[in-house]
Design a protein around this motif. Structure first.
Motif, mmCIF file in Angstrom:
data_model
loop_
_atom_site.group_PDB
_atom_site.id
_atom_site.type_symbol
_atom_site.label_atom_id
_atom_site.label_comp_id
_atom_site.label_asym_id
_atom_site.label_seq_id
_atom_site.Cartn_x
_atom_site.Cartn_y
_atom_site.Cartn_z
ATOM 1 N N ARG A 68 0.824 -1.153 0.101
ATOM 2 C CA ARG A 68 0.101 0.026 -0.060
ATOM 3 C C ARG A 68 0.637 1.443 0.122
ATOM 4 N NH1 ARG A 68 -3.457 -3.205 3.317
ATOM 5 N NH2 ARG A 68 -2.423 -2.432 5.164
ATOM 6 N N PHE A 69 1.990 1.187 0.785
ATOM 7 C CA PHE A 69 2.792 2.479 0.800
ATOM 8 C C PHE A 69 3.409 2.507 -0.617
ATOM 9 C CE2 PHE A 69 3.861 1.680 5.621
ATOM 10 C CZ PHE A 69 2.975 2.740 5.976
ATOM 11 N N ASN A 70 3.902 1.560 -1.328
ATOM 12 C CA ASN A 70 4.418 1.774 -2.654
ATOM 13 C C ASN A 70 3.447 2.208 -3.574
ATOM 14 O OD1 ASN A 70 7.032 0.934 -2.595
ATOM 15 N ND2 ASN A 70 6.476 -1.414 -2.392
ATOM 16 N N ASP A 71 2.058 1.897 -3.381
ATOM 17 C CA ASP A 71 1.119 2.305 -4.179
ATOM 18 C C ASP A 71 0.785 3.901 -4.121
ATOM 19 O OD1 ASP A 71 0.788 -0.117 -5.436
ATOM 20 O OD2 ASP A 71 -1.013 -0.625 -4.001
ATOM 21 N N GLN A 72 0.649 3.974 -2.777
ATOM 22 C CA GLN A 72 0.609 5.618 -2.575
ATOM 23 C C GLN A 72 1.697 6.538 -2.965
ATOM 24 O OE1 GLN A 72 -0.038 6.189 1.736
ATOM 25 N NE2 GLN A 72 -0.734 8.060 1.243
ATOM 26 N N ALA A 73 3.054 5.919 -2.946
ATOM 27 C CA ALA A 73 4.129 6.507 -3.397
ATOM 28 C C ALA A 73 4.188 6.901 -4.849
ATOM 29 C CB ALA A 73 5.470 5.886 -2.923
ATOM 30 N N ALA A 74 3.604 5.663 -5.609
ATOM 31 C CA ALA A 74 3.524 5.649 -7.163
ATOM 32 C C ALA A 74 2.400 6.854 -7.449
ATOM 33 C CB ALA A 74 3.265 4.218 -7.611
ATOM 34 N N LEU A 75 1.319 6.837 -6.638
ATOM 35 C CA LEU A 75 0.392 7.823 -6.727
ATOM 36 C C LEU A 75 0.864 9.298 -6.583
ATOM 37 C CD1 LEU A 75 -2.740 8.682 -7.609
ATOM 38 C CD2 LEU A 75 -3.013 8.202 -4.821
ATOM 39 N N LEU A 76 1.675 9.442 -5.419
ATOM 40 C CA LEU A 76 2.217 10.853 -5.245
ATOM 41 C C LEU A 76 3.273 11.165 -6.329
ATOM 42 C CD1 LEU A 76 2.590 10.416 -1.347
ATOM 43 C CD2 LEU A 76 1.067 11.968 -2.819
ATOM 44 N N LYS A 77 4.020 10.322 -6.965
ATOM 45 C CA LYS A 77 4.762 10.561 -7.977
ATOM 46 C C LYS A 77 4.192 10.951 -9.058
ATOM 47 C CE LYS A 77 8.752 10.256 -10.140
ATOM 48 N NZ LYS A 77 9.829 11.202 -9.972
ATOM 49 N N ARG A 78 3.165 10.377 -9.446
ATOM 50 C CA ARG A 78 2.156 10.832 -10.763
ATOM 51 C C ARG A 78 1.778 12.380 -10.642
ATOM 52 N NH1 ARG A 78 0.830 5.188 -10.524
ATOM 53 N NH2 ARG A 78 -1.277 5.859 -9.650
ATOM 54 N N SER A 79 1.249 12.512 -9.206
ATOM 55 C CA SER A 79 0.494 13.671 -8.885
ATOM 56 C C SER A 79 1.461 14.862 -8.852
ATOM 57 C CB SER A 79 -0.605 13.429 -7.952
ATOM 58 O OG SER A 79 0.123 13.349 -6.887
ATOM 59 N N ALA A 80 2.614 14.643 -8.013
ATOM 60 C CA ALA A 80 3.398 15.820 -7.452
ATOM 61 C C ALA A 80 4.863 15.577 -8.090
ATOM 62 C CB ALA A 80 3.820 15.614 -6.112
ATOM 63 N N ASP A 81 5.072 14.618 -9.033
ATOM 64 C CA ASP A 81 6.474 14.510 -9.738
ATOM 65 C C ASP A 81 7.481 14.612 -8.985
ATOM 66 O OD1 ASP A 81 8.029 14.004 -11.826
ATOM 67 O OD2 ASP A 81 7.957 16.189 -12.363
ATOM 68 N N SER A 82 7.468 14.117 -7.581
ATOM 69 C CA SER A 82 8.373 14.119 -6.586
ATOM 70 C C SER A 82 8.778 12.548 -6.246
ATOM 71 C CB SER A 82 8.112 15.177 -5.550
ATOM 72 O OG SER A 82 8.108 16.310 -5.999
ATOM 73 N N ARG A 83 9.988 12.375 -5.773
ATOM 74 C CA ARG A 83 10.181 11.119 -5.202
ATOM 75 C C ARG A 83 10.001 11.063 -3.780
ATOM 76 N NH1 ARG A 83 16.317 8.477 -4.710
ATOM 77 N NH2 ARG A 83 15.582 6.678 -3.964
ATOM 78 N N ILE A 84 9.155 10.197 -3.373
ATOM 79 C CA ILE A 84 8.856 9.888 -2.118
ATOM 80 C C ILE A 84 9.330 8.591 -1.552
ATOM 81 C CG2 ILE A 84 6.392 9.015 -2.639
ATOM 82 C CD1 ILE A 84 7.107 11.288 0.062
ATOM 83 N N THR A 85 9.678 8.679 -0.204
ATOM 84 C CA THR A 85 10.269 7.343 0.514
ATOM 85 C C THR A 85 9.698 7.330 1.753
ATOM 86 O OG1 THR A 85 12.289 7.755 -0.849
ATOM 87 C CG2 THR A 85 12.438 6.219 0.932
ATOM 88 N N TYR A 86 9.325 6.061 1.972
ATOM 89 C CA TYR A 86 8.728 5.514 3.398
ATOM 90 C C TYR A 86 9.936 5.032 3.941
ATOM 91 C CZ TYR A 86 4.401 6.884 1.679
ATOM 92 O OH TYR A 86 3.253 7.772 0.928
ATOM 93 N N ILE A 87 10.169 5.228 5.085
ATOM 94 C CA ILE A 87 11.496 4.754 5.904
ATOM 95 C C ILE A 87 10.584 4.278 7.388
ATOM 96 C CG2 ILE A 87 13.707 4.921 6.727
ATOM 97 C CD1 ILE A 87 13.966 7.194 4.499
ATOM 98 N N ARG A 88 11.251 3.149 7.691
ATOM 99 C CA ARG A 88 10.798 2.534 9.013
ATOM 100 C C ARG A 88 11.674 3.315 10.119
ATOM 101 N NH1 ARG A 88 10.136 -3.668 9.269
ATOM 102 N NH2 ARG A 88 12.281 -3.505 9.594
ATOM 103 N N LYS A 89 11.459 3.077 11.353
ATOM 104 C CA LYS A 89 12.135 3.768 12.378
ATOM 105 C C LYS A 89 13.532 3.384 12.486
ATOM 106 C CE LYS A 89 12.118 4.123 17.515
ATOM 107 N NZ LYS A 89 11.494 3.727 18.679
ATOM 108 N N ASP A 90 13.751 1.939 11.928
ATOM 109 C CA ASP A 90 15.148 1.487 12.339
ATOM 110 C C ASP A 90 15.880 1.540 11.033
ATOM 111 O OD1 ASP A 90 13.577 -0.082 10.471
ATOM 112 O OD2 ASP A 90 14.111 -2.096 11.508
ATOM 113 N N GLY A 91 15.232 2.493 10.070
ATOM 114 C CA GLY A 91 16.237 2.785 9.013
ATOM 115 C C GLY A 91 15.833 2.003 7.490
ATOM 116 N N LYS A 92 14.882 1.171 7.743
ATOM 117 C CA LYS A 92 14.715 0.187 6.447
ATOM 118 C C LYS A 92 13.434 0.887 5.702
ATOM 119 C CE LYS A 92 12.541 -4.271 4.938
ATOM 120 N NZ LYS A 92 12.192 -5.618 5.502
ATOM 121 N N VAL A 93 13.884 0.798 4.437
ATOM 122 C CA VAL A 93 13.028 1.618 3.333
ATOM 123 C C VAL A 93 11.738 0.593 3.006
ATOM 124 C CG1 VAL A 93 12.875 2.435 1.039
ATOM 125 C CG2 VAL A 93 15.110 2.703 2.392
#
Length: 597
Positions: A68-93
């Motif tokens: 779901r995070f990837n889908d959301q990131a792809a959606l934001l990429k298409r709408s905002a043309d920006s790279r978005i990254t979700y990172i867990r507290k321990d640093g895992k992407v």
């Protein structure tokens, strides 16, 4: 001066270029920082909006959350043309809009994540190996119940910012080139305005150095350079004035030296001849060009003269001596050598003054000879008078014939003595120029005729013919009494030294003709057919008491002063006399006098 102008122009260009370049760098930096700050603010706002609309703790498994995070990131990429990254507290992407999170490194050590965890916001600019360009990263922490559960990161490319900066640099470079060109022109003009007057001043200074004291600086400004030009002109005026004075003094000194009748020589401390005036050249027999710069002991001067110079140099004392020079002519010289001292112990050369005293010594010798001759000439008649008088007193008076003969001799000798004393007194007055000259017109034909009448009786006694050749219209200005004395003396000599039956002739002619046809000089020629004068005696014929045939002169009653008196009287008439003679064929006296005095 051209090099200086180029350096000055280059300095101006470099200063302007450095200033413009520094301003451009500062401006580009300001633009870059402004763009980046604007991007940071925009990215933080976007991140907070995303964070407000998302739910980090979605139901389902981790894989479902990641999807779901990837889908959301792809959606934001298409709408905002920006790279978005979700990172867990321990640093895992967990998800990334541009890359597979499974292949991405742990991001716990990334600068923006560290800063976000510590301060609530984090930024970082670095080159992204993933997409191959410079990126601006912004991150914010995701919190639940006050605790950080992860990080949301937004990345934007800096290509637009870099493009803007490149445009700024392009404009800056173009502007800088234009500024360089304008600055070069302006700098050259300014440098030319500064250096051109200095160049002119330098040229004038160089001309002054080359002794052109008439060179002047043209002054158009009143600034410091104009004042420098005025100072150069004043200096040139002063130098020209001083040089003119030096040249005038040098000219006077040179004129004095060249016209001195005494010879002047100068020898410097290196014993070289450095000065030689015209009189000295005549005395030593060498020109100044031949001797100048030579050592005095190598100049082939008179040996004794060289020794005197050496003595003066060695002893540094004044030396005065008399010396006879035999080259180029025989002369008696008074030599004065003076050491030229700069200080008491240091000398700079020798000054030599040469006086030609030949004439003085000759006059002294002539005076001595004159006194001796006068004494001898007076002694002879006095001795005769005394001897015959003693004979008469001793008893010869009783013999009337003998007494008469002796008395006649005494009378003749007293007459001779009287003539001698008279001639001596006359010659003394003539030589001292104490006799007055009364010039008046003289008709030469009648004048010469009267003179011949006076001598006719004496000539008839020896059967000598007297002849005259004088034009009837010839006149001249002369002292008639002195001119008669000249002519009668020469006629008397001619009669005395011409054998019986000979001839004495007087010829008068105009010697020089003027442009208007009138003669300017009268020539008297008195010739005889007498015994003549040997060539060796001709140079001395006008000396006092000089006789060619002493025995015959005394028997003729001559005093030996007649020709000397004639010579002086001719010179008082501003004329000249010369003699031509050949033994056995006669003698010619030639006198030339000006017509008008």
């Amino acid at each position: 001066m051209i090099k200086f102008r180029a350096r000055l122009t280059l300095i101006f260009i470099v200063l302007i270029g450095v200033s413009v370049l520094a301003a451009g760098i500062f401006m580009a930096k300001m633009i870059q920082d402004s763009h980046i700050e604007a991007l940071k603010s925009s990215m933080i706002r976007e991140l907070r909006i995303i964070m407000a609309t998302m739910n980090w703790n979605m139901p389902g498994s981790e894989a479902e959350q990641v999807r779901r995070f990837n889908d959301q990131a792809a959606l934001l990429k298409r709408s905002a043309d920006s790279r978005i990254t979700y990172i867990r507290k321990d640093g895992k992407v967990l998800a990334d809009s541009d890359h597979d999170p499974a292949t991405m490194d742990n991001h716990s050590a990334r600068e923006e994540i560290v800063d976000a965890g510590a301060g609530g916001e984090g930024y970082s600019i670095r080159y992204s190996d993933t997409i191959g360009r410079n990126m601006l990263y912004a991150a914010v922490p995701v919190k639940e119940n006050g605790a950080v559960v992860g990080y949301l990161r937004l990345a934007m490319s800096l290509e637009d910012v870099e493009q803007s900066i490149r445009q700024v640099w392009f404009g800056l470079i173009v502007g800088l080139l234009i500024v360089f060109i304008l600055a070069g022109l302006i700098s050259y003009r300014v440098a030319f305005g500064i250096t051109r007057p200095i160049e002119r001043i330098t040229q004038v200074a160089q001309q002054i150095t080359n002794l052109n004291y008439k060179a002047r600086v043209t002054i158009r400004k009143k600034d410091e350079i104009g004042q420098l030009g005025q100072a150069i002109n004043r200096m040139a005026d002063s130098l020209q004035l001083q040089m003119n004075r030096i040249q005038e003094n040098e000219s006077r000194l040179k004129s004095v030296l060249e016209n001195m009748i005494s010879g002047v020589m100068m020898i410097d401390r290196e014993e070289k001849i450095v000065l030689l005036n015209r009189a000295a050249e005549d005395i030593v027999g060498f020109s100044g060009q031949e001797l100048h710069g030579k050592r005095f002991d190598e100049a082939k001067l008179h040996f004794e003269f060289t020794q005197l110079i050496r003595t003066c140099i060695d002893e540094h004392e004044h030396i005065r001596d008399e010396m006879v020079f035999y080259y180029p002519t025989e002369r008696i010289l008074e030599i004065n050598l003076n050491p030229v001292l700069q200080t008491e112990d240091e000398w700079s050369g020798v000054l030599i003054v040469l006086h030609d005293i030949t004439a003085v010594r000759r006059l002294e010798r002539m005076r001595s000879e004159f006194v001796a001759n006068v004494s001898h000439e007076l002694k002879t008649p006095i001795a005769a008078v005394k001897g015959f008088a003693e004979t008469l007193l001793a008893g010869a008076l009783n013999d009337k014939d003998t007494a008469k003969s002796f008395l006649q001799i005494i009378f003749d000798e007293s007459e001779r003595l009287n003539r001698l004393i008279g001639d001596i007194l006359e010659l003394s007055k003539i030589e001292s120029k104490r006799i007055p000259m009364n010039f008046s017109p003289v008709h030469l034909n009648s004048f010469v005729g009267n003179c011949l009448k006076v001598m006719k009786t004496e000539a008839r006694r020896k059967q000598i013919d007297l002849e005259m050749h004088v034009d009837d219209d010839m006149y001249m200005e002369a002292d008639e009494d002195r001119l008669r004395q000249i002519l009668i003396n020469l006629l008397s000599n001619g009669i005395n030294y011409t054998p019986e039956g000979g001839r004495v002739r007087v010829r008068v002619e105009g010697a020089v003709t003027a442009e208007d046809g009138e003669y300017e000089t009268v020539r008297f020629i008195i010739s005889d057919t007498g015994i003549g004068i040997p060539k060796k005696d001709l140079p001395r014929i006008f000396e006092r008491f000089y006789r060619v045939d002493k025995a015959r002169s005394r028997s003729s009653g001559g005093t030996g002063l007649g020709l000397s008196i004639v010579k002086h009287l001719v010179e008082l008439h501003k004329g000249s006399i010369r003699v031509e003679s050949e033994v056995g064929f006669g003698t010619r006296f030639i006198i030339e006098m000006p017509v008008i005095h």
